[in-house]
Motif scaffolding. Sequence first.
Motif, short mmCIF file in Angstrom:
data_model
loop_
_atom_site.label_atom_id
_atom_site.label_comp_id
_atom_site.label_asym_id
_atom_site.label_seq_id
_atom_site.Cartn_x
_atom_site.Cartn_y
_atom_site.Cartn_z
N GLY A 35 -50.91 54.88 15.18
CA GLY A 35 -51.12 54.15 16.42
C GLY A 35 -50.23 54.67 17.54
O GLY A 35 -50.66 54.77 18.69
N TRP A 39 -51.59 56.46 21.01
CA TRP A 39 -51.18 55.92 22.32
C TRP A 39 -50.62 57.03 23.20
O TRP A 39 -50.95 57.14 24.38
CB TRP A 39 -50.14 54.81 22.08
N ALA A 42 -53.35 59.50 24.33
CA ALA A 42 -54.20 58.94 25.39
C ALA A 42 -53.52 58.99 26.75
O ALA A 42 -54.15 58.71 27.76
CB ALA A 42 -54.58 57.50 25.04
N PHE A 44 -51.16 56.99 27.70
CA PHE A 44 -50.86 55.63 28.15
C PHE A 44 -49.38 55.44 28.51
O PHE A 44 -49.02 54.42 29.10
CB PHE A 44 -51.26 54.62 27.08
N LYS A 161 -52.11 40.40 21.68
CA LYS A 161 -53.06 41.37 22.22
C LYS A 161 -52.51 42.08 23.45
O LYS A 161 -53.00 43.16 23.81
CB LYS A 161 -54.39 40.67 22.53
N THR A 163 -49.59 43.25 23.44
CA THR A 163 -48.65 44.13 22.72
C THR A 163 -47.24 43.55 22.61
O THR A 163 -46.39 44.15 21.95
CB THR A 163 -48.57 45.56 23.31
N ILE A 210 -54.37 45.99 30.11
CA ILE A 210 -54.62 45.78 28.68
C ILE A 210 -56.05 46.22 28.44
O ILE A 210 -57.00 45.45 28.61
CB ILE A 210 -54.38 44.32 28.27
N TYR A 214 -54.44 44.83 21.85
CA TYR A 214 -53.28 45.58 21.34
C TYR A 214 -53.17 46.98 21.93
O TYR A 214 -52.46 47.83 21.39
CB TYR A 214 -53.31 45.66 19.80
N LYS A 215 -53.82 47.22 23.09
CA LYS A 215 -53.75 48.53 23.74
C LYS A 215 -53.38 48.36 25.21
O LYS A 215 -54.15 47.79 25.99
CB LYS A 215 -55.10 49.24 23.64
N ASP A 217 -52.29 50.31 28.70
CA ASP A 217 -52.18 51.54 29.47
C ASP A 217 -51.07 51.32 30.49
O ASP A 217 -51.28 50.67 31.52
CB ASP A 217 -53.51 51.85 30.16
#
Length: 359
Positions: A35, A39, A42, A44, A161, A163, A210, A214-215, A217
């Motif tokens: 994970g 991240w 990407a 982020f 969610k 994070t 968001i 859980y992601k 940016d």
Amino acid sequence: MDLHELWSQIQVWARELGLSQIGVSGIDLSSAEPGLLAWLEAGFHGSMDYMVKHGLKRARPAELVPGTVRVITVRMDYLPENTPSDWLRREFARSLHAGEAVVSVYARGRDYHKVLRSRLQKLQDRIAEATGPFGHRVFTDSAPLLEAELASRSGLGWRGKHTLVLSREAGSMFFLGELFIDFALPETPATSAHCGQCTACMDLCPTQAIVGPYKLDARRCISYLTIEHAGPIDEALRPQIGNRIYGCDDCQLACPWNKFAQPSTVPDWQTREGLAGWGIATLLGWDEVEFLRRTAGSAIRRIGHARWLRNLALGAGNALASGRISAADRLALRQALQAHATHPDPVVQEQVAWSLARA
């Protein structure tokens, strides 16, 4: 001393030191590595190049501090002691007061790095008095470390969610800290997640940072943009930032679990004058000497005066364009901006010009 007895005593010492909750995590975080890599790949992390530099060391405590066997994790609540019962409503309302400068709740008092680190060091000292010298290292958001992962594995809460770590007893309004140790205290069990189908944090985020459960940016996150990001802020995101001039609490304010957030009796978290309820125009009037004086011992100081002005100027531009301020406030904001029109920092200059053009 038996390790179970020692753990019971450590919990007593932690409470005496004003720590809200502690746990113990193992150090095998290998399941979190994919994970983390995804991240980073990407992009982020934005301009936080140190995230890439340290890479997987964040998931490998024993590489960060050789000899580490366990990590004592710590939660420290930070709502000021005098926080009213309707604080969530009041904090939400701040974003509607276009001319008010909104500072994230956690940053209104003393720098948490200093406060929490000091208390963790005192906890380490007490353990050493009982056990003799041992290998240790204290961290408070000060090392390449998956803090939220350690906190959730040790039972301080679960990953929301947005994070952040969430607790049924304390919401998410708390700081995290860690004490690495070289002996095997019994691990404390993880807790189950309780977000269910709720997407309140994702729905309310002003910049839609968001991007999925859980992601996050960071490149769109207001906290990142106003604190970590040094250059001009993306013009497409500027209007969504509103009057938030240091950090953003919106995803936390939206979370139903924060109705259980706990006020703290620690005096360091009391709100400083100028960091809540003050107008953007007034804060734009602080020169660098005043800024440094007002933010001594505060987490805000580390962004520097120029970035502080950039953020305030952005907030001023949004207030001028909002149609929700009086003629007197409009004049005060324009005058405050014009005072910085020839600021030596080109980022401040550009932001001031953009904001004046919005009037």
